[in-house]
Design a protein around this motif. Structure first.
Motif, short mmCIF file in Angstrom:
data_model
loop_
_atom_site.label_atom_id
_atom_site.label_comp_id
_atom_site.label_asym_id
_atom_site.label_seq_id
_atom_site.Cartn_x
_atom_site.Cartn_y
_atom_site.Cartn_z
N UNK A 244 31.73 45.11 50.42
CA UNK A 244 30.42 45.53 50.58
C UNK A 244 29.93 45.47 51.95
N UNK A 245 30.63 44.85 52.86
CA UNK A 245 30.54 44.64 54.29
C UNK A 245 31.08 46.14 54.97
N UNK B 164 35.22 41.53 53.21
CA UNK B 164 34.71 41.82 51.92
C UNK B 164 34.24 43.16 51.73
N UNK C 22 20.22 46.47 48.48
CA UNK C 22 21.03 47.09 49.67
C UNK C 22 21.54 48.27 49.35
N UNK D 107 43.54 37.30 44.56
CA UNK D 107 42.13 36.78 44.44
C UNK D 107 41.74 36.51 42.97
N UNK D 108 42.74 37.16 41.97
CA UNK D 108 42.34 36.92 40.52
C UNK D 108 43.37 35.93 40.06
N UNK E 215 36.73 36.00 35.42
CA UNK E 215 36.21 35.33 36.72
C UNK E 215 34.78 35.45 36.76
N UNK F 21 31.80 30.83 37.28
CA UNK F 21 31.18 29.99 38.22
C UNK F 21 30.02 30.69 38.89
N UNK G 71 27.06 41.57 44.02
CA UNK G 71 28.25 42.51 43.82
C UNK G 71 29.49 42.35 44.68
N UNK G 72 29.53 41.49 45.46
CA UNK G 72 30.63 40.94 46.29
C UNK G 72 30.74 39.62 46.59
N UNK G 73 32.01 38.95 46.61
CA UNK G 73 32.05 37.57 46.83
C UNK G 73 31.62 37.34 48.31
N UNK G 74 31.86 38.03 49.15
CA UNK G 74 31.79 37.66 50.62
C UNK G 74 30.35 37.61 50.97
N UNK G 75 29.51 38.36 50.38
CA UNK G 75 28.05 38.29 50.55
C UNK G 75 27.26 36.98 49.77
N UNK H 32 30.16 36.86 41.08
CA UNK H 32 30.59 38.03 41.81
C UNK H 32 30.55 39.00 40.79
N UNK I 218 41.92 45.93 42.96
CA UNK I 218 41.78 44.53 42.81
C UNK I 218 42.72 44.08 42.07
N UNK I 219 42.44 42.53 41.62
CA UNK I 219 43.03 41.92 40.79
C UNK I 219 44.49 41.68 41.44
N UNK J 42 34.71 55.26 46.04
CA UNK J 42 33.36 55.20 45.29
C UNK J 42 32.51 56.34 46.12
N UNK K 122 36.77 29.94 46.18
CA UNK K 122 36.94 30.51 45.09
C UNK K 122 37.01 32.15 44.93
N UNK K 123 36.47 32.82 45.91
CA UNK K 123 36.43 34.41 45.66
C UNK K 123 37.64 34.83 46.59
N UNK L 198 34.06 38.28 31.06
CA UNK L 198 35.11 38.54 32.13
C UNK L 198 35.39 37.18 32.60
#
Lengths: 471, 471
Positions: free
Chosen positions: B174-175, B172, A424, B111-112, A351, A354, A315-319, A358, B107-108, B154, B262-263, A349
């Motif tokens: 969700x960290x 990131x 998580x 990165x998009x 993005x 690949x 749910x997140x690119x970083x992870x 994410x 967002x977008x 959120x 990529x992300x 969507x």
């Protein structure tokens, strides 16, 4: 000396129709009392004979006897939790009575030095002379999830341990039922066994028995030293052709080897010899306590992957990037989606096309995030270039548990390839509940992405080993 | 270009006296509404100005405005959660209004790709032209435990996050606060910040700010790439002379480096360059998500060890051996007790004299196990040859929590050296409760022995680095 086949017939230990319990029967605190209470708690339905010279009357509804000779019925197994000087005499009486299997829970034998060494040698002599079999001494013994037979005399607050495919074996007291919240986590167990000082039954016997055990789908073994290298290798090979064998062996450092020597009164053996023996037989080595408990369930639930190409959905690119590093070091390859899959994902969507995928950006703008998530997971896993997937799910709050579980109920109909789920979130109750519900449905869950990916790596490694054996 | 000192003054971001919120104010589901709800939940007491052209009246008790120009009071910070095409205009208005700091959650952007790149460039231009500062875009922004200021829009089910010494920073989404059960685990947090796309504020600014932040005792940073290597190195050095800097940097594998590209639409940079830069500045690299969350608390609570000699106290010899392996690979030495300590331990129980200490045998026969355990832990830690200890405690059932916590209350009076506690057991509720109660008392707890030992290894490593700097 018994034949290898006889040696590995441990049925009298794990499935006794009747058992004598030697130990203090004092209510609540007596260890003999404790083991009977635990057997009842887990639903053991064989006959139980409490034995103690200090107890009259009934114990938890079972008539108590002063000595085993007073029992007229045949007895198959015995659990002994009495002071070391009394143990050889009790085992001798058991042998005369026709008891086949004795689990000696008492400590202070060879591991303690001094008189303990002598008592342990007496046990070895009785085994050789009479043919009775012994697990221990210095052990919490065993647990059989199928019939509720348990030899641990200490307080067990678990009411039920889930029946399933993992056999946990160890040489250490607390690598047992009491060491993990097995019930709270719904970890599926077939059998657990601590072989303690191995005055008779050793790791080779146990492996041979578990190789043939139809309820065991994977063997996780904590091993400090093998009593007989040749027999261990042969037994490990027998396991590996049937089911995965995962070995947690400490002692990589010299300091650890010394510590093994000090607590088991036996040598840890040469690290390199063990490491290459483990590889040679096709067992897989684990490195941590966390992995020992968490990795095996991937085999308990899921079929083997047909290759090592992983999809990582987060749910997140970083992870996702963290997962990629772990995947690569666990021997997995990052799958490349087929053009057809990439196209379909792109249509959902732009993005999404690949791997790693994410899902965060699409889920945050979707009106029906669970349907989208389901579709993306199904597309990724049904791609012919993908062999398995690590999927992260967010247990952020209690209300999200039900729709996520429902989504995976649908996915189980659509996917046959192995998945490991990384849960998580910010609410422990939601994480725990989601884990329990998904595990109950046969989906392995992890609280750390690294462990989820590593488990898939171990599954792919075993699939490769297995394929090599079948060639 | 601002001076380094000005750049790192992020007070307007973390401690604004007033904040405008741009985003949907629709009740419950609007993200502007969400961020205001979260600020109230965490007790932020600054002035809040909801801004939306689509909303009249009050939002959660605050008067809503159509544009920021309608607000007559001064405004220090703004949170923007609106579609990308609208964001540059909003930030421009904020600059004219005199707002100092803007957190762009939307967002977008870069990165998009596509139009997003253009909008982000417009933001950069506004920063250069007006001097307004931006965190983001593409971020959940920040959280300040001291004043309850939060920019995450959120649903946050945590009611309270414990104030303490750890600053978590990341690139990131969700960290962040939503990624861990911080409240349930009582993890002590000073500040959290996701710097997102870094169109202005970057990791160097954040490190400089946290170096000076009196509430932050340790900085844990998830870093994929540094915007400016030189500035990053200088800032990291400034942190390290004051407090430990722990860096989780994925991208060891080429595949992971590609995934970063990529992300984040930026290069991950050369792994070896980063690895040696991290070492060179005296930061300590972490490898896993688990370590990122769990290791820092050793610094939040405990003083630094004066050396690297560890005592390992467990309830079973088998597990102690696992700990020894981890200790050695974490750069710790296994302490040898002074003869005087060994003698005292021997008097308590003959087999207690050497390290690692297996408390199992004595506790199982003692009438007052907690008193014995307390005495052994105190003896081991007060030995002049011991710098720190990993102590395992058993959370087997709910009733054991209170006496164990009481024992550590006594021990805190008797011990000044750092300890890491490994909690294990068969009942999740007992493990969780014991963890919470001990953390609240400033004792770092771990559910895996490996993590406890590793945390002490990191503490000893930083102590060595620090000593080197002071020479």
């Amino acid at each position: 000396m018994k034949s290898q086949r006889d040696r590995s017939d441990l049925r009298a230990f794990f499935e006794p129709a009747s058992v004598a319990v030697f130990g203090s029967l004092r209510e609540v605190f007596g260890l003999g009392y404790g083991v009977i209470r635990n057997m009842l708690q887990f639903g053991y339905s064989g006959k139980i004979y409490p034995v103690s010279p200090y107890q009259n009357g009934d114990v938890l509804g079972f008539k108590a006897y002063s000595t085993v000779n007073d029992v007229t019925d045949p007895i198959e197994a015995a659990i002994v939790i009495t002071p070391p000087p009394t143990v050889p005499g009790i085992v001798e009486q058991c042998a005369q009575k026709g008891v086949k299997a004795v689990i000696i829970v008492s400590e202070n034998f060879a591991e303690a030095g001094g008189e303990g060494v002598k008592y342990q040698q007496q046990l070895v002599d009785i085994v050789h002379r009479t043919g009775i079999r012994i697990i221990g001494p210095n052990t919490v013994g065993l647990f059989n999830a199928a019939n509720g037979f348990i030899t641990n005399p200490y307080l067990i607050v678990q009411k039920k341990i889930r029946k399933g495919g993992i056999a946990y074996c160890s040489q250490s007291g607390y690598v047992g039922t009491a060491a993990q919240p097995l019930e709270d986590r719904a970890i599926p167990v077939s059998k657990m066994c601590d072989i303690g000082n191995k005055c008779d039954v050793d790791e080779a016997d146990l492996l041979n028995y578990l190789a043939d055990d139809p309820e065991t789908k994977v063997v996780a073994m904590h091993l400090e030293n093998a009593k007989d290298g040749r027999r261990f290798i042969d037994a490990a090979r027998r396991v590996v052709v049937r089911k995965p064998l995962l070995i947690l062996r400490p002692g990589r450092s010299e300091e650890a080897a010394r510590a093994v020597a000090s607590h088991t009164a036996s040598l840890a053996g040469n690290e390199q010899v063990y490491d290459s023996a483990i590889k040679q037989v096709g067992a897989i080595r684990l490195d941590t306590w966390l992995d020992y408990w968490e990795v095996p369930k991937i085999f308990a639930y899921q079929r083997l992957p047909s290759g090592n190409r992983i999809a990582i959905l987060t749910l997140t690119g970083g992870v996702a990037v963290l997962g990629v590093d772990v995947a690569v070091s666990a021997g997995l390859a990052i799958a490349r989606f087929l053009p057809a899959t990439a196209d379909k994902l792109k249509r959902i969507y732009p993005r999404l096309s690949s791997n790693p995928v994410d899902l965060g950006p699409i889920l945050s703008v979707s009106d029906n995030p669970f349907a989208v998530e389901e579709e993306v997971i199904a597309l990724a896993l049904n791609d012919a270039n993908v062999d398995c997937a690590a999927v992260s799910i967010y247990a952020g709050f209690d209300d999200i548990v039900a729709p996520i579980v429902e989504m995976f109920d649908h996915l189980k109909e659509r996917i046959t390839k192995p998945m490991a789920l990384w849960i998580y979130g910010m609410k422990l109750s939601a994480m725990d509940e989601m884990s329990r519900q998904l595990e109950t449905r046969g989906l392995p869950t992890y609280f750390y992405l690294e462990t989820a990916v590593k488990a898939l790596g171990v599954a792919a490694a075993y699939a490769r080993i297995r394929a090599g054996l079948e060639e």
